[in-house]
Scaffold this active site. Sequence first.
Site, PDB file in Angstrom:
ATOM      1  CE  LYS A   1      -3.061  -0.078   3.268  1.00 23.88           C
ATOM      2  NZ  LYS A   1      -3.866   0.117   4.498  1.00 23.88           N
TER       3      LYS A   1
ATOM      4  CE  LYS B   1      -2.590  -1.769  11.187  1.00 23.99           C
ATOM      5  NZ  LYS B   1      -3.167  -0.929  10.121  1.00 23.99           N
TER       6      LYS B   1
ATOM      7  CG  ASP C   1      -5.965  -0.350  11.859  1.00 29.17           C
ATOM      8  OD1 ASP C   1      -5.830  -0.091  10.660  1.00 29.17           O
ATOM      9  OD2 ASP C   1      -6.562  -1.384  12.249  1.00 29.17           O
TER      10      ASP C   1
END
Length: 444
Positions: free
Chosen positions: A114, A126, A166
């Site tokens: 991405k 992440k 997130d």
Amino acid sequence: MNKYLNNVLERTKKLNNNEPEFLQAVEEVLTSIEPVIDAHSEYENSALLERMTEPERCILFRVPWVNDKGEVIVNRGYRIQFSSLIGPYKGGLRFHPSVNLSIMKFLGFEQIFKNALTGLPIGGAKGGSDFDPKGKSDNEIMRFCQSFMTELYRHIGQDVDVPAGDIGVGGREIGYLFGQYKRIRNAYEGGVLTGKDICYGGSLARKEATGYGLMYFMREMLNAHNNSLNGKIVTISGSGNVAIYAAQKAYAMGAKVVAMSDSNGYIYDENGIDIESVKNIKEVQRGRIKEYINKHPQAQYKESKVWEIKADIALPCATQNDITLEDAKKLVSNGVIAIGEGANMPCTYEATQYFIKNNVLVAPAKAANAGGVATSAIEMSQNSMRYYYNFEEVDQKLEQIMVNIFKQCKNASEKYNHNGNYVIGANIAAFEKLASAMTMQGIV
Ligand code: NDP
Ligand code: 2IT
């Protein structure tokens, strides 16, 4: 299948056999880049795929904190620093009870691709925790965030690794995390986290960016197929950050959003959902979507999946594997024309294949939800400049980035004779860039 690809797939399965989400994400990418691998036999000699599928570093840590009753709770913290190939590690933090190593690794892996598509200098990462923010007081959230950062701070930095939000991590959590980081470091390093509030170094339009970006991508995709959002009926799963601003932009583009959900159920409002009301319930009151019907008696609430509602365009904006093959069949039989993946990996592999086989356009997550992280990179750049753009300036940059991402997906899909398959297009476009950068940087 290409022998090298097959060997890497088998190896990945063997090494990560209890990580189903990670394997799903890797398998989807590997199976779609076959023509590129066929054309580059040198990749095997440099073990390029073995390196690309192995995180540079996985950090696991203890997060002890004290709840309002005085009890000591221990959660697990994660940061997967997957790739620093094209910039500092970059990606969000998820606080949700389902968080585990497999989910963190799948999200970190997807993030590399991405971020490459954004064209901006950001690697992939992440992190998060199995901490459940639901029902916690502000003080509990603060104590948890402070404990989380007391360990995480040593692994991050504005040129090293830049976390953001997130699921379960929004402006409130980023504020507490930033405050603790600044206190420990005794320095204002604005670019260490993104998604900050405007009043202490955040970027205008970051909050809106993922949802808006999704709709810019959707508009480009529909345009390319002589269609538009005007008059379309839209259904959305989730009612969080991505869902709310996707809905807002969908309206601005002439569509009507008739259903939204949370993990308990969905609301259906034939006349179109009142987004300001959803924003108030979710962002201000931190309530549940069913509360919508208290003020909108014409709307209905049902404890079921939103995909049973007839729609032209479906936007999964909640979580992974939300649309199963069964849901896909229902959507197709109800005449859906396009899917916009606001969430990460929201469709199962089988669901995606079913959509493509039935000529439903799929805006793949890696491309379609990249507006969030792209605007995070614009936030980092403003922090470095010590100067801020106005809302329109950021929004225009975001729009341009999304237009460009769509072009990359389209060009790659056409180059390899998969016209209209933007899932393959996104994977190939991102992979080509990463593979070149990896080759140039040697065996690291
Ligand atoms: P939020 O926490 O703001 O909202 C999440 C929404 O999804 C809530 O409505 C939540 O419902 C629902 N949801 C979460 N988990 C589940 C589940 N297991 N089953 C059903 N519903 C669920 O998160 P975001 O909007 O930020 O993130 C949504 C998705 O978008 C995620 O996949 C994330 O990775 C992705 N994404 C986010 C970006 C961002 O900038 N924030 C950028 C790119 C992608 P409930 O309240 O009931 O839990
Ligand atoms: O999945 C994602 O791209 C995000 N949660 C946003 C990451 C970021 O660094 O802004």
